[in-house]
Design a protein around this motif. Structure first.
Motif, short mmCIF file in Angstrom:
data_model
loop_
_atom_site.label_atom_id
_atom_site.label_comp_id
_atom_site.label_asym_id
_atom_site.label_seq_id
_atom_site.Cartn_x
_atom_site.Cartn_y
_atom_site.Cartn_z
N PHE A 97 0.72 -1.13 -0.14
CA PHE A 97 0.03 0.06 0.06
C PHE A 97 1.04 1.42 0.01
CE2 PHE A 97 -2.49 3.11 2.18
CZ PHE A 97 -3.67 3.30 1.32
N PHE A 98 1.92 1.23 0.76
CA PHE A 98 3.00 2.40 0.86
C PHE A 98 3.41 2.84 -0.40
CE2 PHE A 98 7.24 4.12 1.11
CZ PHE A 98 7.07 5.22 1.63
N TYR A 99 3.96 1.78 -1.44
CA TYR A 99 4.42 2.08 -2.69
C TYR A 99 3.29 2.42 -3.65
CZ TYR A 99 8.44 -0.68 -0.49
OH TYR A 99 9.29 -0.49 0.29
N ILE A 100 2.17 1.88 -3.55
CA ILE A 100 0.89 2.25 -4.47
C ILE A 100 0.64 3.74 -4.21
CG2 ILE A 100 -1.26 1.79 -5.07
CD1 ILE A 100 -0.60 -1.30 -4.54
N VAL A 101 0.48 4.02 -3.03
CA VAL A 101 -0.02 5.36 -2.35
C VAL A 101 1.22 6.24 -3.04
CG1 VAL A 101 -0.49 7.13 -0.71
CG2 VAL A 101 -1.65 4.75 -0.79
N LEU A 102 2.40 6.07 -2.70
CA LEU A 102 3.71 6.93 -2.98
C LEU A 102 3.57 7.15 -4.52
CD1 LEU A 102 5.99 8.02 -1.68
CD2 LEU A 102 7.37 6.23 -2.67
N PHE A 103 3.50 6.11 -5.34
CA PHE A 103 3.64 6.35 -6.77
C PHE A 103 2.25 6.73 -7.62
CE2 PHE A 103 7.39 3.42 -6.23
CZ PHE A 103 8.44 4.44 -6.00
N GLY A 104 1.30 6.01 -6.95
CA GLY A 104 0.05 6.23 -7.81
C GLY A 104 -0.59 7.65 -7.41
N LEU A 105 -0.71 8.08 -6.03
CA LEU A 105 -1.32 9.35 -5.67
C LEU A 105 -0.39 10.49 -5.70
CD1 LEU A 105 -3.67 11.01 -4.41
CD2 LEU A 105 -2.82 9.95 -2.05
N LEU A 106 0.69 10.31 -5.03
CA LEU A 106 1.59 11.50 -4.96
C LEU A 106 2.73 11.59 -6.36
CD1 LEU A 106 3.25 11.13 -1.31
CD2 LEU A 106 1.26 12.59 -2.15
N GLY A 107 2.84 10.50 -6.82
CA GLY A 107 3.61 10.53 -8.33
C GLY A 107 2.68 11.19 -9.13
N THR A 108 1.35 10.89 -9.34
CA THR A 108 0.61 11.56 -10.42
C THR A 108 0.37 12.85 -10.13
OG1 THR A 108 -0.75 9.46 -10.33
CG2 THR A 108 -1.63 11.54 -11.44
N ILE A 109 0.39 13.41 -8.91
CA ILE A 109 0.62 14.87 -8.60
C ILE A 109 1.81 15.54 -9.04
CG2 ILE A 109 0.48 16.31 -6.74
CD1 ILE A 109 -1.68 14.51 -5.26
N PHE A 110 2.62 14.84 -8.66
CA PHE A 110 4.14 15.60 -8.80
C PHE A 110 4.47 15.69 -10.40
CE2 PHE A 110 7.48 15.40 -5.29
CZ PHE A 110 6.25 15.63 -4.47
N THR A 111 3.66 14.24 -11.14
CA THR A 111 3.90 14.62 -12.50
C THR A 111 3.19 15.48 -13.14
OG1 THR A 111 4.35 12.09 -12.53
CG2 THR A 111 3.47 12.97 -14.68
N PHE A 112 1.81 15.71 -12.71
CA PHE A 112 1.08 16.85 -13.21
C PHE A 112 1.64 18.28 -12.80
CE2 PHE A 112 -2.00 20.08 -11.33
CZ PHE A 112 -2.55 20.42 -12.48
N MET A 180 -4.01 1.59 -11.43
CA MET A 180 -5.40 1.93 -11.08
C MET A 180 -5.39 3.22 -10.37
SD MET A 180 -7.87 -0.46 -8.53
CE MET A 180 -7.72 -1.81 -9.76
N VAL A 181 -4.74 3.30 -9.27
CA VAL A 181 -4.91 4.62 -8.42
C VAL A 181 -4.63 5.77 -9.46
CG1 VAL A 181 -3.69 5.98 -6.63
CG2 VAL A 181 -4.37 3.76 -6.40
N ASN A 182 -3.62 5.78 -10.41
CA ASN A 182 -3.17 6.88 -11.42
C ASN A 182 -4.26 7.33 -12.09
OD1 ASN A 182 -2.32 7.04 -14.44
ND2 ASN A 182 -1.09 8.24 -13.24
N ASP A 183 -5.17 6.48 -12.71
CA ASP A 183 -6.54 6.74 -13.59
C ASP A 183 -7.34 7.58 -12.75
OD1 ASP A 183 -5.45 5.84 -15.70
OD2 ASP A 183 -6.60 3.90 -15.66
N ALA A 184 -7.57 7.04 -11.32
CA ALA A 184 -8.52 7.76 -10.44
C ALA A 184 -8.07 8.88 -10.05
CB ALA A 184 -8.72 6.80 -9.08
N GLY A 271 -17.28 9.92 -9.36
CA GLY A 271 -17.78 8.49 -9.40
C GLY A 271 -16.95 7.36 -9.61
N VAL A 272 -15.74 7.57 -10.26
CA VAL A 272 -14.64 6.60 -10.38
C VAL A 272 -14.20 5.94 -9.15
CG1 VAL A 272 -12.47 6.18 -11.56
CG2 VAL A 272 -13.98 7.41 -12.44
N ILE A 273 -13.86 7.04 -8.38
CA ILE A 273 -13.17 6.53 -6.79
C ILE A 273 -14.41 5.71 -6.05
CG2 ILE A 273 -12.55 7.75 -4.74
CD1 ILE A 273 -10.08 7.48 -6.41
N SER A 274 -15.55 6.29 -6.05
CA SER A 274 -16.67 5.68 -5.50
C SER A 274 -17.12 4.20 -5.87
CB SER A 274 -18.01 6.35 -5.63
OG SER A 274 -19.19 5.88 -5.12
#
Length: 609
Positions: A97-112, A180-184, A271-274
């Motif tokens: 979970f740590f790596y998925i949140v790190l790269f999927g959530l924070l990584g997408t924000i940093f890339t943005f 998966m997290v990246n798309d959401a 709706g995607v997250i939900s």
């Protein structure tokens, strides 16, 4: 040709293309042919079909092969995301979970952020020029933000098929979860940026407004998804007559998933997250409330729907390429295209992705310690490369944009054509290069792992007997991850209350559910035959241990939001045949039983006479 006839031609052709695409993809996977990935194959088949339509029916079919972003977001995407949540491998997802949140959530924000800055620099230096007229096109800052949020959406499906989950479970889980997290997150970013643009917020307030909208969308949608999942689980627990029909079980699951999506869209949330969280909650609790056939049927049905939607999307992406071409007869101009901008944005995606992973890895190692960061340099290379392919979500997002005047029309058309061509180029080219890149990095990683094992064994041999035991203990303790107090507290709440409330007859079925989880774990982790017999130890009502045999049948499922998983159908073996391990012994015993039964019947008849 009338519009109805032309629609029929397109429908039949698309179905034929989907059929060829499915058969070809399965054949390539069976023969381990990785010259082109199946997603790239779908796009190429769509391009070929669009070319035929353009030559034969240019004046009547243009509107039919235009990619419909609304249809994608409100029909296709909810099914795909719901299936991904329902079939998510929760154990691996939780472990990494740590790596998925790190790269999927924070990584997408940093890339943005990086894409936003680099695209703004390109725009300010007048580098965006039309391919034929050489006219400079200026993008507004709002459109640059929308473009950056859109192009963050990646597609890691090509990488997942190259990584064996049983051999590289951590790497597979990180790539799958991050995709998966990246798309959401990309969709939430797009919605938040679009709201800010429509409200014309002042520039200095934009970061704060964006953060607030992102938090509200993310957590609000998550809460709604959890509530829908828990309510449905409680409903199935109390109303057991719902489990008498497998079809009714599956239909209710689809109703609930789409209802959570629709409620969030009505409340201007994601709706995607939900629907993703709702699928995870249903799989965690309500899955064990379904009948045995319903458990298998729900997974197969949802995966079939998801695979059809994904195939349809890739084929239609190829068809959408011909929508760029204008039509002189109907006075439709060719959409604006800038190859300079396209090439620059591909380079920006490469650099932004690398910078975000590098910075997040450095920050993580500073706060958690370098030894606690378990992903190696070669595995990070694979994570980086897997996120370079732009997905269908990116193009569907940009299709939702509208324009009010000619100036906005030029900017919107430019962004739409740029993202479509980037999606096609990265999917086909990088998808073809993916097997070689991943296999090379995995070979280096495996060689280094073997070298470390040899060095560790040699260091043990040269020590005394008393030091050997201490060394092994330290080695095991180093690689044994202890569960934290917070995790143990959550496990206690889960076992003591949540499962009791939302799983039917949990206390009596606890052992059965545990065996079911062990079967799924065994099937996903091991390279086992499709059909085999396994044994479990159970305690009967008097406390005696008995051995129970089950025959399991495995079927592989593989799609973008499910990864490579196994569906398990287990059948209890009757007690009288459990002790025999092969068919010959079983046949002999059954024949002996039949002979004895015939003798008994003859004796009975003779006694009666």
């Amino acid at each position: 040709m009338s519009e109805l006839e032309s629609f029929g031609v397109v429908s039949i052709t698309v179905i034929v293309v989907l059929f060829v695409y499915s058969i070809s993809g399965a054949f390539f996977e069976h023969k381990h042919i990785h010259i082109i990935h199946e997603t790239g194959l779908g796009i190429l088949l769509g391009i070929l079909s669009g070319f035929i339509f353009y030559l034969l029916f240019e004046d009547t079919l243009r509107s039919l092969y235009t990619f419909n972003g609304t249809f994608f977001f409100y029909i296709l995407l909810p099914i795909i995301i719901f299936c991904g949540g329902y079939n998510l491998n929760k154990r691996r997802f939780a472990q990494n979970f740590f790596y998925i949140v790190l790269f999927g959530l924070l990584g997408t924000i940093f890339t943005f952020i990086f894409i936003l800055v680099f695209t703004w620099i390109v725009n300010e230096n007048d580098l965006i020029t039309e391919s034929f007229d050489k006219n400079v096109i200026k993008l507004s800052f709002e459109n640059i933000m929308i473009f950056a949020a859109t192009i963050c959406a990646s597609d890691s499906v090509a990488a997942l098929t190259m990584i064996k989950p049983e051999k590289y479970p951590k790497l597979f889980s990180v790539v799958f979860g991050e995709g998966m997290v990246n798309d959401a997150v990309s969709i939430i970013l797009f919605i938040s940026v679009e709201l800010i643009s429509n409200e014309h917020v002042e520039t200095w307030k934009m970061p704060l407004e964006l953060i607030w909208l992102f938090i509200k969308e993310f957590f609000g949608s998550m809460i709604i998804g959890i509530l829908f999942g828990l309510f449905t689980s409680f409903l199935f627990k109390r109303l057991r007559f719902l489990t008498e029909s497998v079809i009714l079980e599956i239909i209710i699951l689809l109703y609930v998933g789409y209802a959570s999506f629709a409620i969030c869209e009505l409340l201007e949330l994601s709706g995607v997250i939900s629907v993703l969280v709702c699928g995870i909650a249903l799989a965690h609790y309500n899955f064990y409330n379904l009948c045995n056939l319903g458990q298998i049927s729900s997974k197969i049905t949802l995966n079939s729907l998801s695979l059809f939607c994904e195939s349809f999307i890739y084929v239609y992406l190829g068809l959408a390429l011909w929508a760029i071409k204008g039509d002189e007869k109907n006075r439709i101009d060719t959409m604006k295209t800038s190859w300079v901008f396209i090439l620059l944005e591909i380079a920006i995606c490469f650099v932004s992705r690398g910078l975000s992973l590098f910075l997040l890895t450095m920050i993580s190692q500073i706060f958690t310690g370098r030894q606690n960061f378990k992903l190696t340099f070669w595995e990070l290379n694979i994570v980086w490369f897997a996120g370079l392919i732009r997905g269908s979500v990116a193009y569907a997002l940009i299709q939702k944009l509208d324009y009010k005047n000619d100036e906005e029309k030029i900017q919107v058309e430019l962004m739409q054509t740029t993202i479509l061509i980037i999606v096609i180029i990265t999917t086909i080219i990088l998808g073809a290069l993916m097997p070689f890149y991943i296999s090379r990095n995995l070979q280096i990683q495996e060689h280094r792992n073997n070298k470390k094992k040899v060095q560790h064994c040699e260091s043990i041999r040269v020590t005394f007997l008393g030091e050997i035991q201490g060394g092994i203990g330290e080695y095991e303790e180093k690689y044994t991850k202890k569960k934290s107090k917070f995790y143990r507290w959550l496990a206690h709440i889960e076992e003591r209350y949540m499962k009791q409330w939302f799983i039917y007859n949990y206390n009596e079925r606890k052992q059965e559910i545990k065996e079911q989880k062990q079967l799924q774990k065994k099937a996903n982790d091991g390279n086992l035959p499709r059909r085999q017999t396994v044994q479990f130890q159970r305690q009967d009502s008097q406390g005696y241990n008995t051995r129970v045999s089950k025959v399991i049948h495995r079927s592989t499922i593989n799609s973008k939001y499910t990864g490579v998983q196994q569906i398990i159908l287990s059948i209890d073996v009757p007690n009288e045949v459990q002790q025999y391990s092969n068919n010959e012994e079983l046949k002999t015993q059954m024949q002996d039983q039949n002979d004895i039964r015939e003798v008994d019947e003859n004796l009975e008849q003779s006694n009666i006479k």
